[in-house]
Design an enzyme around this catalytic site. Structure first.
Site, PDB file in Angstrom:
ATOM      1  N   LYS A   1       0.850  -1.195   0.000  1.00 42.97           N
ATOM      2  CA  LYS A   1       0.000   0.000   0.000  1.00 42.97           C
ATOM      3  C   LYS A   1       0.887   1.248   0.000  1.00 42.97           C
ATOM      4  CE  LYS A   1      -3.901   1.843   2.776  1.00 42.97           C
ATOM      5  NZ  LYS A   1      -4.698   1.591   4.011  1.00 42.97           N
TER       6      LYS A   1
ATOM      7  N   SER B   1      -9.641   1.555   3.126  1.00 43.40           N
ATOM      8  CA  SER B   1      -8.770   2.378   2.310  1.00 43.40           C
ATOM      9  C   SER B   1      -7.747   1.569   1.513  1.00 43.40           C
ATOM     10  CB  SER B   1      -8.021   3.379   3.193  1.00 43.40           C
ATOM     11  OG  SER B   1      -7.153   2.708   4.080  1.00 43.40           O
TER      12      SER B   1
ATOM     13  N   SER C   1      -9.795  -0.919   7.189  1.00 43.20           N
ATOM     14  CA  SER C   1      -9.193  -0.672   5.882  1.00 43.20           C
ATOM     15  C   SER C   1      -8.496  -1.866   5.234  1.00 43.20           C
ATOM     16  CB  SER C   1      -8.196   0.484   5.967  1.00 43.20           C
ATOM     17  OG  SER C   1      -8.892   1.703   5.976  1.00 43.20           O
TER      18      SER C   1
END
Lengths: 96, 483, 479
Positions: free
Chosen positions: B79, B154, B178
């Site tokens: 990420k 997210s 997330s």
């Protein structure tokens, strides 16, 4: 509901420049969210009972030994402006 | 061998062991599919075949000695809120555009030391604030199951990359769901470990008391493997625990449910989509048939999670994001006249809409006159939520709830109402507030063929037990095929 | 003004920031080092890179605890680090890690000796840990930020508003400085900013219980300037009250060239620092076992050294007090005694001659031109009767002016004491021959004239004759 002045005061504290449209947008959104949160008011809680999130067996201290970070250039290369090896910005008159 | 990109970690390791293929071949296969699919999906924000192939050749060169490495030659997407030296780190924000990481996050360093191959930096909501990946300054990411839909957030890019078979696993961060929510929406396994299990050093802080690093993968074994490599005390993170890290993959050999008690909280499930509810009930039934004892638990205070979370997380974020000021690194606005306007314009223009909302919310909650009623009150109610789970876990090994009240929704569907979007995380938020481990596993598809996730919430630092239960569930259901 | 000073009372509270003597910074492993090249003692943590996290320096905490023990504070077994949020370029994280609601210690005290000889005790409200900021430096195109100092460990020591005049404030600071130096807690270097003082000053009419509006004086870098600045500020405020002008809440600074305080900034509608517990750190736990360990290895504090000086060197309480006023002074004295082997004479020379001279020259002990071994050497020469006490003072003057060794000065100027009977007798004969009238008077019974003859002989020998011998020999000759 927050007033426009309150929104501007918060934005100033947070160093956020907002357009007029943004001010009314956030006035509305912050107001909605904060209204929702009033549900917490009625809940019975005792003082000093905040959560402790850090595990009890976490390390509390570092030994006082110098370790030199090997790549200081990498810390400076992301700076928007440098001068004489320092991070450059418009002149500041006083110190905090 | 074709389609090397579709192999899971366990199969990759076995293949390397038998010398069926090289790391370079795997890397090429992954890069190829990335080349084909990423333009549409926008799952990865930085791709570097140069860096990837260089590393792949290095790993190939290590030869037989590397066989003992736990993630030898395993491509993993990271990420874009992790710092990896040599790679960008934007956290999905314009304010960090072009930022090159001066050091590597501890979790990623451990993966690399175990032989992993970083395949790219994955898209995410700006500063990990969002549940749909629509808050990325670099454009939304799309769900490989249906391109009109969001992958969740997210860690949307991480989930989409794995679901699209660009890599067998990805790292995400989970502050309020997330990792688990996008895992659920993309039909993957996703783990949010106990707070303090994995180092946060080198991930861009959103809410320090809630953030945790975790894996997303196709199978439970794969997540267990990535997790066991990353976990454990880090001298750079004073909030990591010194507790010993079990060999999670080893403990998966024990999957009997006969000694396992699972808790469900019927009162909590109101408002859940009917397909989700059906799949959830079916999973509970199956687990029961396989020998698990099912009991009912009550978690009365979890219903305040949304309010508590959206006071604590923004408060911490308002402080954590103060460092992005256009002075030391990152975006600097052009038209400033003095240091004050430099700050205000850089931050005003550099942050996106949702980030500014949360910064202001947090600034307000911490400011003089409001601290007691908002921030302090929230930390006290947070304790009550933790207490609810402590009570429940006295009676059961894990609490089961759906991961998300709905399956993947359409882009734009929830973006004009903050509360509607926030409710996507209603089942995941309390787990972060209580610091507990949570895992999302696929438990079926809805009528439109979209994946549904089941969440299991374990006792603090008992990821081993949680993974065992997840593995049993996977044995019952079978591994969900990627689209 | 002095009449007005009678009518008013000043209320003074002091805040001291003291850098701790550690090798590394408070929350990262960069060197805690003054004067390094710009932005060299930096790492991801102290430059506020994304993802960087703080870790607490154990030694810094130990030094802070030493200060707490030395200042009789109550130590919290569990204190909380807190974030103080404000934007400033020398603060790269946008917040300073400090302590707020629960500092590690509170309720201490410190006793100082005033020039009247009276002792007075002042309260210490609290001490807390925090990290220093970097430095903003002027450059050709604006301000540049140097982060070498960012994250250096500090304790902030906050006094009660117990001081009533500049002398009390000065003595408080000297005593505090001395304790930190004795404890090897802070090197006390004020020029480098390692020991910094802010003063809060207000005035009120005597007898009033309410405090006046306070003015903050910031960053004053010497004890003398603190005293001068406070005096100036008290007069300025009294003057304003007398003229019925409102005193505004301000931050002012001392201009040492003009000898006035100047406005730095008006206090904006009070800062909103939005303090909250630092989520990246756990509570700071100080166990009683750890406390005991720290006590065991505490360096001697001024009070203890003072007692030891009385016992070991036979000094009066007063002299011991004077000689232990600072660690450097006590060390100087001890070294002088080591060389001279004469504790009383060393005490006299240090406390009277040397300190007097230093005071007049506006110098501190560590700037003394006469080194401790040189002073010891001088005392040996007196004790060996090589020079008289009177000559010694001349030699000392020369030493203070030039920094040269006493032996060289004595030799060069031919100041060695004459103890040779023959030489002294020759001088006496000369004096007797030159003063027949006085000789006659003496012999007639005017014995007081003995002093006259001794004086004349000393003059004849340029003061170098051993005065005891002269006395004896004159008597013998005339009787």
């Amino acid at each position: 509901m927050l007033t426009k002045e309150e929104v501007l005061k918060i934005a100033r504290l947070a160093r956020l420049e907002l357009t007029d449209d943004e001010v009314s947008f956030y006035q509305n959104r912050l107001g909605r969210v904060l209204d929702y949160m009033t549900e917490l008011k009625g809940i019975e809680t005792r003082e000093g009972t905040g959560v402790r999130h850090v595990p009890l067996d976490s390390e509390k201290f570092r030994n006082d030994e110098v370790v030199t970070f090997p790549d200081k250039e990498a810390l400076l290369q992301n700076a928007p402006a440098l001068e004489e090896g320092g991070f450059l910005l418009p002149a500041i008159m006083e110190t905090e | 061998m074709s389609n090397l990109n579709q192999l899971d970690i366990q199969s990759l390791l076995a293949g390397y062991e038998k010398k069926q293929f090289t790391v370079s071949e795997v890397a090429e296969s992954c890069l190829k599919i990335i080349g084909e699919k990423n333009a549409k999906l926008n799952a990865l924000l930085e791709i570097s075949s140069e860096k990837v192939m260089k590393r792949a050749k290095e790993l190939d060169g290590q030869g037989s000695s590397s066989g003992k490495l736990k993630l030898y030659g395993v491509p993993i997407a990271i990420k874009d809120n992790f710092l990896v030296k040599g790679w960008q780190c934007t956290a999905g924000s314009k304010i960090l555009e072009g930022y090159r990481s001066p050091y590597t996050a501890t979790s990623v360093k451990r993966l690399e030391e175990a032989g992993a191959l970083i395949i790219g930096k994955a898209n995410c909501d700006e500063f990990a604030m969002g549940s749909s990946n629509e808050n990325s300054a670099y454009g939304p990411c799309r769900n490989p199951w249906d391109l009109e839909r969001v992958p969740g957030g997210s860690s949307g890019g991480s989930a989409a990359a794995v679901a699209a078979s660009m890599c067998p696993a990805a790292l995400g961060t989970d502050t309020g769901g997330s990792i688990r929510q996008p895992a659920s929406l993309c039909g993957l396994v996703g783990v949010k470990p106990s707070y303090g299990r994995v180092s946060r050093y080198g991930i861009v802080s959103y809410a320090s008391s809630l953030d945790q690093v975790g894996p997303l993968s196709q199978t439970v074994w794969d997540s267990a493997r990535v997790l066991e490599v990353m976990s454990g005390f880090d001298p750079h993170d004073a909030t990591t625990s010194k507790m010993a890290v079990p060999d999670f993959t080893q403990s998966l050999r024990e999957t009997s449910l006969s000694q396992v008690t699972l808790g469900i909280a019927p009162a909590w499930l109101e408002g859940v989509d009917s397909d989700v509810k059906k799949a959830f009930d079916a999973s509970i039934d199956a687990l029961k048939k396989s020998g698990a004892k099912i009991i009912e638990v009550d978690l009365p205070r979890t219903r305040y999670s949304l309010s508590v979370y959206y006071l604590i997380a923004p408060s911490e974020a308002s402080s954590n994001l103060a460092r992005f000021d256009g002075v030391h690194y990152g975006f600097r606005a052009k038209d400033f006249t003095d240091s004050e306007t430099l700050y205000r314009l850089s931050r005003g223009q550099g942050f996106g809409k949702e980030v500014k909302l949360r910064i202001m919310l947090g600034t307000y909650a911490l400011s003089a006159g409001y601290y007691d009623a908002f921030y302090l009150k929230a930390t006290q109610v947070r304790r009550l939520i933790q207490q609810d789970f402590e009570d429940a876990h006295k009676k059961c090994d894990a609490v089961l709830v759906p991961t998300s009240p709905s399956t993947a929704f359409k882009l734009g569907e929830k973006s004009d109402d903050p509360l509607k979007m926030y409710l996507s995380d209603i089942f995941t938020l309390p787990v972060n507030l209580a610091g507990l481990p949570g895992i999302s596993v696929p438990c079926g598809l809805d009528q439109q063929g979209l994946p549904i996730g089941l969440q299991m919430i374990g006792r603090p630092f008992d990821e081993a037990k949680l993974l065992q239960i997840a593995k049993s569930h996977e044995q019952i259901h079978g591994v969900l095929k990627r689209p | 003004m002095s009449d007005l000073r009678e009518k008013y009372e000043a209320v003074i509270g002091l805040e001291v920031h003291a850098q701790l003597l550690t090798k590394s910074k408070m929350f990262c492993a960069c060197a805690n080092q003054y004067g390094a090249e710009i932005n060299t003692n930096i790492c991801p943590v102290c430059t506020g890179q994304p993802g960087a996290l703080p870790t607490v320096n154990q030694r810094a905490v130990e030094l802070g605890i030493r200060a707490a023990i030395a200042l009789d504070c109550q130590i919290r077994s569990e204190s909380i680090f807190a974030r103080k949020n404000y934007f400033y370029p020398d603060l790269p994280k946008g917040y300073q890690i400090s302590q707020y609601e629960k500092p590690y210690c509170e309720h201490g005290k410190i006793t100082v000796r005033l020039k009247s000889g009276e002792e007075k005790t002042f309260g210490i409200t609290r001490i807390h840990f925090e990290e220093d900021a970097g430095k903003n430096v002027h450059a050709s195109h604006g301000t540049v930020v140097n982060l070498n100092r960012a994250g250096v460990p500090l304790i902030e020591i906050v006094s009660e508003p117990d001081m009533r005049n500049s002398h009390e404030a000065g003595q408080y600071l000297r005593a505090l400085h001395s304790i930190l130096r004795y404890g090897d807690i802070c090197d006390g270097n004020m020029e480098q900013g390692n020991f910094r003082c802010d003063a809060n000053i207000s005035v009120r009419k005597r007898g009033e219980t309410k405090f006046g509006t306070k003015v903050e004086l910031k960053n004053i870098n010497s004890f003398r300037f603190v005293e001068k600045a406070i005096d100036y500020e008290i007069d300025r405020q009294i003057d304003m009250v007398e003229k019925n002008e409102p005193i505004r809440q301000q931050t002012r600074t001392w201009n040492s060239a003009k000898n006035i305080t100047e406005l730095m900034r008006e206090k904006e509608s009070a800062h909103d620092y939005r303090y909250f517990p630092e989520p990246d750190l756990s509570p700071l736990v100080i166990s009683s076992a750890w406390l005991e360990d720290i006590k065991k290895v505490m360096p001697e504090m001024p009070v203890q050294v003072r007692e030891r000086f009385q016992k070991e060197y036979g000094l009066s309480d007063y002299d011991a007090g004077v000689l232990t006023a600072s660690k450097d002074l006590a060390l100087y004295y001890q070294e002088a005694v080591k060389v001279s082997n004469n504790s009383k004479a060393s005490a006299n020379w240090v406390a009277n001659e040397l300190l007097g001279r230093l005071n007049a020259a506006g110098k501190e002990i560590d700037q003394s031109p006469v080194k401790s071994d040189q002073l010891g050497d001088l005392i040996i020469r007196i004790d060996k009767s090589e020079i008289s006490g009177k000559i010694a003072k001349t030699v000392f003057e020369e030493m203070f002016a030039t920094g040269r060794n006493p032996g060289d000065i004595i030799k060069e100027k031919g100041l060695v004491q004459i103890s040779d009977t023959g030489a002294i007798e020759a001088a006496i004969d000369k004096v007797i021959a030159a003063n027949p009238t006085q000789v006659a008077d003496y012999k007639a019974g005017k014995v007081k004239l003995l002093a006259f003859f001794v004086g004349q002989v000393m003059k004849e020998t340029k003061g170098q004759a051993n005065p005891g011998m002269v006395n004896e020999l004159v008597k013998k000759k005339l009787d």
